[in-house]
Design an enzyme around this catalytic site. Structure first.
Site, PDB file in Angstrom:
ATOM      1  N   LEU A   1      -5.167   1.258  -9.003  1.00 27.20           N
ATOM      2  CA  LEU A   1      -6.240   1.508  -8.017  1.00 27.20           C
ATOM      3  C   LEU A   1      -5.662   1.522  -6.612  1.00 27.20           C
ATOM      4  CD1 LEU A   1      -9.053  -0.792  -9.447  1.00 27.20           C
ATOM      5  CD2 LEU A   1      -8.298   1.482 -10.185  1.00 27.20           C
TER       6      LEU A   1
ATOM      7  N   GLY B   1      -8.790   2.479  -1.890  1.00 29.99           N
ATOM      8  CA  GLY B   1      -9.437   1.724  -0.813  1.00 29.99           C
ATOM      9  C   GLY B   1      -8.721   1.936   0.518  1.00 29.99           C
TER      10      GLY B   1
ATOM     11  N   ARG C   1      -9.139  -4.708   6.017  1.00 31.78           N
ATOM     12  CA  ARG C   1      -8.641  -5.958   6.582  1.00 31.78           C
ATOM     13  C   ARG C   1      -7.228  -5.851   7.160  1.00 31.78           C
ATOM     14  NH1 ARG C   1     -10.503  -9.025   1.133  1.00 31.78           N
ATOM     15  NH2 ARG C   1     -10.279  -6.870   0.402  1.00 31.78           N
TER      16      ARG C   1
ATOM     17  N   GLN D   1     -10.930   9.605  -5.977  1.00 32.89           N
ATOM     18  CA  GLN D   1     -12.220   8.895  -5.948  1.00 32.89           C
ATOM     19  C   GLN D   1     -12.822   9.166  -4.570  1.00 32.89           C
ATOM     20  OE1 GLN D   1     -12.086   4.671  -5.426  1.00 32.89           O
ATOM     21  NE2 GLN D   1     -14.102   4.336  -6.323  1.00 32.89           N
TER      22      GLN D   1
ATOM     23  N   GLY E   1     -15.987   1.185  -4.859  1.00 32.27           N
ATOM     24  CA  GLY E   1     -15.708  -0.060  -5.568  1.00 32.27           C
ATOM     25  C   GLY E   1     -14.699   0.146  -6.689  1.00 32.27           C
TER      26      GLY E   1
ATOM     27  N   ASP F   1      -2.512  -3.009  -4.467  1.00 28.47           N
ATOM     28  CA  ASP F   1      -2.148  -3.971  -3.413  1.00 28.47           C
ATOM     29  C   ASP F   1      -1.597  -5.268  -4.001  1.00 28.47           C
ATOM     30  OD1 ASP F   1      -4.392  -5.211  -4.436  1.00 28.47           O
ATOM     31  OD2 ASP F   1      -5.465  -5.361  -2.536  1.00 28.47           O
TER      32      ASP F   1
ATOM     33  N   ASN G   1      -9.257 -14.361 -10.197  1.00 32.68           N
ATOM     34  CA  ASN G   1      -8.953 -13.137 -10.926  1.00 32.68           C
ATOM     35  C   ASN G   1      -7.820 -12.419 -10.201  1.00 32.68           C
ATOM     36  OD1 ASN G   1      -9.090 -10.609 -12.200  1.00 32.68           O
ATOM     37  ND2 ASN G   1     -10.757  -9.914 -10.845  1.00 32.68           N
TER      38      ASN G   1
ATOM     39  N   ASN H   1      -4.199  -8.145   1.350  1.00 36.57           N
ATOM     40  CA  ASN H   1      -5.413  -7.647   2.000  1.00 36.57           C
ATOM     41  C   ASN H   1      -5.252  -7.537   3.502  1.00 36.57           C
ATOM     42  OD1 ASN H   1      -6.881  -7.449  -0.409  1.00 36.57           O
ATOM     43  ND2 ASN H   1      -7.343  -9.629  -0.353  1.00 36.57           N
TER      44      ASN H   1
ATOM     45  N   LYS I   1      28.089   9.495  18.611  1.00 37.63           N
ATOM     46  CA  LYS I   1      27.001  10.330  18.083  1.00 37.63           C
ATOM     47  C   LYS I   1      27.572  11.632  17.538  1.00 37.63           C
ATOM     48  CE  LYS I   1      25.120  13.752  19.528  1.00 37.63           C
ATOM     49  NZ  LYS I   1      24.602  14.889  20.284  1.00 37.63           N
TER      50      LYS I   1
HETATM   51  C1  UD1 Z   1     -10.237  -7.468  -6.186  1.00 34.05           C
HETATM   52  C2  UD1 Z   1     -11.163  -8.048  -7.265  1.00 34.05           C
HETATM   53  C3  UD1 Z   1     -11.065  -9.574  -7.177  1.00 34.05           C
HETATM   54  C4  UD1 Z   1      -9.638 -10.029  -7.370  1.00 34.05           C
HETATM   55  C5  UD1 Z   1      -8.699  -9.307  -6.388  1.00 34.05           C
HETATM   56  C6  UD1 Z   1      -7.253  -9.590  -6.768  1.00 34.05           C
HETATM   57  C7  UD1 Z   1     -13.040  -6.529  -7.551  1.00 34.05           C
HETATM   58  C8  UD1 Z   1     -14.456  -6.283  -7.232  1.00 34.05           C
HETATM   59  N1  UD1 Z   1     -12.508  -7.630  -7.022  1.00 34.05           N
HETATM   60  O1  UD1 Z   1     -10.760  -7.878  -4.941  1.00 34.05           O
HETATM   61  O2  UD1 Z   1     -11.882 -10.169  -8.176  1.00 34.05           O
HETATM   62  O3  UD1 Z   1      -9.555 -11.438  -7.189  1.00 34.05           O
HETATM   63  O4  UD1 Z   1      -8.894  -7.893  -6.411  1.00 34.05           O
HETATM   64  O5  UD1 Z   1      -6.357  -9.134  -5.809  1.00 34.05           O
HETATM   65  O6  UD1 Z   1     -12.437  -5.773  -8.266  1.00 34.05           O
HETATM   66  N2  UD1 Z   1      -9.876   0.289  -4.587  1.00 34.05           N
HETATM   67  C9  UD1 Z   1     -10.139   1.586  -5.013  1.00 34.05           C
HETATM   68  N3  UD1 Z   1     -11.402   2.079  -4.831  1.00 34.05           N
HETATM   69  C10 UD1 Z   1     -12.400   1.359  -4.296  1.00 34.05           C
HETATM   70  C11 UD1 Z   1     -12.131   0.042  -3.875  1.00 34.05           C
HETATM   71  C12 UD1 Z   1     -10.853  -0.472  -4.040  1.00 34.05           C
HETATM   72  O7  UD1 Z   1      -9.269   2.267  -5.526  1.00 34.05           O
HETATM   73  O8  UD1 Z   1     -13.506   1.903  -4.177  1.00 34.05           O
HETATM   74  C13 UD1 Z   1      -8.512  -0.252  -4.764  1.00 34.05           C
HETATM   75  C14 UD1 Z   1      -7.885  -0.713  -3.468  1.00 34.05           C
HETATM   76  O9  UD1 Z   1      -7.147   0.334  -2.849  1.00 34.05           O
HETATM   77  C15 UD1 Z   1      -6.995  -1.856  -3.920  1.00 34.05           C
HETATM   78  C16 UD1 Z   1      -7.662  -2.374  -5.164  1.00 34.05           C
HETATM   79  O10 UD1 Z   1      -8.576  -1.377  -5.594  1.00 34.05           O
HETATM   80  O11 UD1 Z   1      -5.698  -1.426  -4.237  1.00 34.05           O
HETATM   81  C17 UD1 Z   1      -8.408  -3.684  -4.933  1.00 34.05           C
HETATM   82  O12 UD1 Z   1      -9.382  -3.494  -3.929  1.00 34.05           O
HETATM   83  P1  UD1 Z   1      -9.672  -4.609  -2.837  1.00 34.05           P
HETATM   84  O13 UD1 Z   1     -10.742  -4.113  -1.966  1.00 34.05           O
HETATM   85  O14 UD1 Z   1      -8.424  -5.078  -2.225  1.00 34.05           O
HETATM   86  O15 UD1 Z   1     -10.280  -5.750  -3.783  1.00 34.05           O
HETATM   87  P2  UD1 Z   1     -10.296  -7.300  -3.504  1.00 34.05           P
HETATM   88  O16 UD1 Z   1     -11.391  -7.617  -2.554  1.00 34.05           O
HETATM   89  O17 UD1 Z   1      -8.958  -7.797  -3.190  1.00 34.05           O
HETATM   90 CA    CA Z   2      -7.048  -6.859  -2.714  1.00 34.83          CA
END
Ligand code: UD1
Ligand code: CA
Length: 459
Positions: free
Chosen positions: A9, A12, A16, A74, A79, A104, A171, A228, A351
């Site tokens: 994933l 996002g 932050r 996406q 989410g 991440d 998690n 984050n 250089k």
């Molecule tokens: C997420 C988890 C959390 C976990 C944490 C671990 C969810 C709802 N929460 O939270 O339970 O403890 O990771 O690090 O899953 N992303 C997408 N599309 C989106 C949103 C996010 O691809 O619409 C990707 C982001 O780029 C990122 C990853 O998903 O790489 C996680 O997203 P992020 O917003 O960082 O989730 P957390 O709040 O850290």
């Molecule tokens: Ca994260």
């Protein structure tokens, strides 16, 4: 082991991070964060690797295709659950486990994923998630367990009650899930939460209510740091640098103080090289064997065996051959080649030049667009005047030339083999080999001049 596919994933924005650059492209040990995750998955030789992209999709997709993975868009990011759903079409007909990782979370190790997979298979699980107990669980989703200890569901920090926030088990965002169950469940998710997002984590509660086999797999805290913000980024950087330094020490490289050495993930170093405190090796840099490097910064450069790099040098896109000695306080700029056993001393800038085998420029010199032969001595304060305000010109100095101190070469100019340039000369024309070139205003000594001037002052 069954065949397996991976979904990473990375759609996002990374709000932050407060950055122009999308989060997953921020560098860690010189590579984009996402590269570390894709490299890990590629090393496991999965059937397919999909990366969900969204923010700055074009740039992220480029990296994804360089890494031989498939980007899926996406749009808009709604989410993590919605993100995984974007892979449904691409996975049509796939039966088996899907590994889901966050882009991440770059510190996971291959052995951990292998153990995760093996446990998943052995336990015949439908869904497995990595969990970890943290002293400071802030920011992560909490793992809520039933009284008997079985997992009940995941609650995001923003949706958690005070009691739930006190839970230290979190998690990690890494899952293995049966493809059928995954996509069936994702379609049922609703964005009923503080963030109005489709949470991937909701599939955990669904697994519980449907009674399918759910497995919690305990990970090591340092491996599942989720980046984050910039503080997380620095934490992750420290872990990765520690690993890289350790690995080079195991390969026979001495790091006098590993806490003060930075080596990018793409660097290579030969045995018996010694890195003193303050060394920074960046990008595609290679060091040979028996190199000694004191505090310096070397980027995208090739350094041969037995080279000594003294303190406070900057070497950028240059090549230094075996036995050369550089610095202290030297600056080697792009397209510079320092040949075998040559010496570049303090306050010397080079250089786009070649300095031939055994040649020396020991002090206070600028060499730009120059080709210098073997065993040439460049005296202190020599300058190649390579730029006339419009274009650059070359200075060619053949083998065995002796250049006296404070010489200027007005390029283009060529000095033949074995010539001698007298100190203080401004070389405006070619010098034939074996000749002496001298251009100085003849010196005049005026007898008692100072005494006479002083006598005049008193009047
Ligand atoms: C997420 C988890 C959390 C976990 C944490 C671990 C969810 C709802 N929460 O939270 O339970 O403890 O990771 O690090 O899953 N992303 C997408 N599309 C989106 C949103 C996010 O691809 O619409 C990707 C982001 O780029 C990122 C990853 O998903 O790489 C996680 O997203 P992020 O917003 O960082 O989730 P957390 O709040 O850290
Ligand atoms: Ca994260």
């Amino acid at each position: 082991m069954n065949s397996c596919v991976a979904i990473i994933l990375a759609a996002g924005k990374g709000t932050r991070m407060k950055s122009k650059c999308v989060k997953v492209l921020h560098p860690l040990a010189g590579l984009p964060m996402l590269s570390h995750v894709i490299n890990l998955v590629q090393s496991l030789q999965f059937e397919d690797v999909f990366v969900i992209v969204g923010h700055q999709a074009e740039t992220v997709s480029q990296l994804v295709s360089e890494k031989k993975a498939t980007a899926l868009l996406q749009e808009p990011p709604r989410g993590t659950g919605d993100a995984v759903l974007q892979a449904k079409g691409a996975l049509k007909g796939f039966q088996g486990p899907v590994l889901i990782l966050n882009g991440d979370t770059p510190l996971l190790q291959k052995e951990t994923i292998e153990r995760f997979l093996a446990t998943y298979e052995k336990e015949n699980a439908t869904l497995a998630l990595m969990t970890v107990c943290l002293d400071q669980p802030e920011g992560y989703g909490r793992v809520i367990r039933h009284e008997g200890g079985r997992i009940s569901h995941i609650v995001e920090q923003k949706d958690a009650t005070t009691d739930e926030r006190n839970v230290q088990e979190v998690n990690a965002g890494i899952y293995l899930c049966d493809a059928d169950f995954l996509f069936k469940s994702l379609e049922k998710i609703e964005p009923n939460n503080q963030q109005n997002e489709y949470y991937l984590t909701d599939i955990v509660g669904m697994a519980v209510s449907e009674g399918v086999a759910l497995l919690g797999f305990e990970a090591r805290p340092e491996e599942v740091i989720g980046v984050n913000n910039r503080a997380d980024l620095a934490k992750a950087e420290a872990v990765i640098r520690g690993r890289i330094n350790h690995q080079w020490m195991m390969q026979g490289v001495t790091l006098i103080d590993p806490s003060q050495v930075r080596i990018d993930a793409s660097v290579k170093i030969g045995r018996d090289s010694i890195l003193y405190p303050g060394v920074s090796l960046e990008g595609e840099t290679t060091l040979g064997e028996d190199v000694s490097a004191y505090a310096c910064r070397i980027r995208d450069s090739r350094i041969g065996d037995h080279v000594i790099i003294k303190d406070h040098c900057v070497i950028d896109q240059a090549e230094v051959e075996a036995g050369a000695v550089i610095g202290p306080f030297a600056h080697l700029r792009p397209q510079t080649v320092i040949r075998k056993d040559a010496k570049i001393g303090n306050f010397v800038e080079v250089k786009k030049s070649v300095v031939g085998e055994g040649s020396k420029a020991s002090h206070l010199t600028y060499l730009g667009d120059a080709i210098i032969g073997k065993d040439v001595n460049i005296g202190a304060g020599t300058i190649t005047c390579n730029y006339d305000g419009q274009s650059k010109s070359e200075t060619i100095i053949e083998d065995d030339v002796f250049v006296g101190s404070d010489t200027q070469f007005i390029a283009p100019v060529r000095v033949g083999k074995g010539a001698l340039i007298a100190a203080g000369t401004t070389v405006t024309q070619d010098v034939p080999s074996g000749s002496l070139a001298i251009s100085r205003v003849k010196q005049e000594n005026r007898r008692d001049w100072v005494k006479k001037r002083n006598a005049q002052k008193k009047v």
